[in-house]
Design a protein around this motif. Structure first.
Motif, PDB file in Angstrom:
ATOM      1  N   LEU A   1      -7.086  -2.157  -2.386  1.00 18.12           N
ATOM      2  CA  LEU A   1      -6.574  -0.816  -2.656  1.00 18.12           C
ATOM      3  C   LEU A   1      -7.170  -0.227  -3.926  1.00 18.12           C
ATOM      4  CD1 LEU A   1      -4.501   1.008  -1.186  1.00 18.12           C
ATOM      5  CD2 LEU A   1      -2.766   0.143  -2.763  1.00 18.12           C
TER       6      LEU A   1
ATOM      7  N   GLN B   1       1.039   4.211  -2.893  1.00 20.42           N
ATOM      8  CA  GLN B   1       0.804   5.593  -2.484  1.00 20.42           C
ATOM      9  C   GLN B   1       1.961   6.497  -2.892  1.00 20.42           C
ATOM     10  OE1 GLN B   1       0.354   6.143   1.751  1.00 20.42           O
ATOM     11  NE2 GLN B   1      -0.496   8.185   1.536  1.00 20.42           N
TER      12      GLN B   1
ATOM     13  N   GLU C   1       0.836  -1.200   0.000  1.00 19.80           N
ATOM     14  CA  GLU C   1       0.000   0.000   0.000  1.00 19.80           C
ATOM     15  C   GLU C   1       0.877   1.260   0.000  1.00 19.80           C
ATOM     16  OE1 GLU C   1      -2.418  -3.088   2.388  1.00 19.80           O
ATOM     17  OE2 GLU C   1      -0.328  -2.646   1.924  1.00 19.80           O
TER      18      GLU C   1
END
Length: 246
Positions: free
Chosen positions: A207, A141, A137
């Motif tokens: 996600l 990002q 994740e």
């Protein structure tokens, strides 16, 4: 490019994105590290490892040397730099052309990423601790892209049938996501067999990634192709997974 040293991902990456995983063959290392070991902290002769690393640039025409990491099984994502300085982290990204992002593994899951525009790439080292803590994740990002505009590919890792863990590992994943239970099958007593590929896919799908490829390898079983810490112990060599923008 020598086919005894590299495996190329089968994924729908845009033009200009290049990547490969090193096999354990075709290098200079001897004994238990035979022969294309890329890990400087594996116990192998550092000079021999550097000779192996020098082979990586053959036919690639990189502008810069790869960004190597001091991996600590965490979630820190670094920005690749052209200064040839090792940085501490477990993932790396760049938007610079000719600057490879690299991670080292020997059972842990290497994951590479690119955006659909072909202007950003990243690589992550996902052992179970980093995977549970959120390294994938954090990597997505760091790229600053909408997840539905990011492609991912899973490189060679240990398969579920050989990844035996204690109940505390399973419980750690279930605390983050109860659906992770589907990635574990019971062993004897309080032991479980975990599927790193499935755990990673669950995380990325939640996600918002829809384009995920790879995940059909086993480093433990395929001794002729891959290094494996679980199989070979502390003196296991390391594979490198690299991705860059041409």
């Amino acid at each position: 490019m020598s086919e005894d040293r590299y495996l190329h991902p089968d994924w729908p990456a845009p033009k200009g994105i290049r990547a490969f995983v090193t096999l354990r063959t075709g290098g200079f290392s001897q004994g238990v590290f035979s022969s294309f070991n890329l890990g400087l902290r594996s116990g192998d002769d550092p000079d021999v490892v550097e000779k192996n690393r020098a082979l990586l640039g053959e036919c690639c025409h990189w502008r810069y040397r790869p960004q190597w990491l001091k991996q600590i099984h965490g979630i820190n994502v670094v920005t690749a730099g052209p200064d040839n300085i090792e940085r501490e982290g477990d993932a790396v990204w760049t938007d610079q052309q000719g600057l490879p992002c690299a991670v080292l593994t020997a059972d842990c899951l290497p994951v590479i990423f690119c955006n659909t525009a072909g202007t950003k790439v990243a690589a992550a080292h996902a052992g179970w601790k980093g995977l549970q803590a959120g390294v994938l994740e954090a990597t997505v990002q760091s790229m600053g892209e909408s997840p539905d505009q990011v492609l991912a590919w899973f490189g060679p890792a240990i398969s579920q049938s050989h990844f035996e863990v204690g109940s505390e590992v399973r419980e750690a994943f279930l605390e983050k996501d109860p659906e992770a239970a589907a990635a574990f099958v019971p062993g004897e007593g309080d032991r479980w067999f975990g599927d790193l590929y499935q755990l990673a896919r669950l995380r990325l799908e939640k996600l918002g990634l829809t384009q995920i490829s790879g995940g059909q390898f086993c480093t433990f079983e395929e001794k002729d192709r891959w290094f494996s810490y679980r199989r070979d112990g502390a003196q296991s060599g390391r594979l490198a997974t690299l991705i860059w923008i041409e």
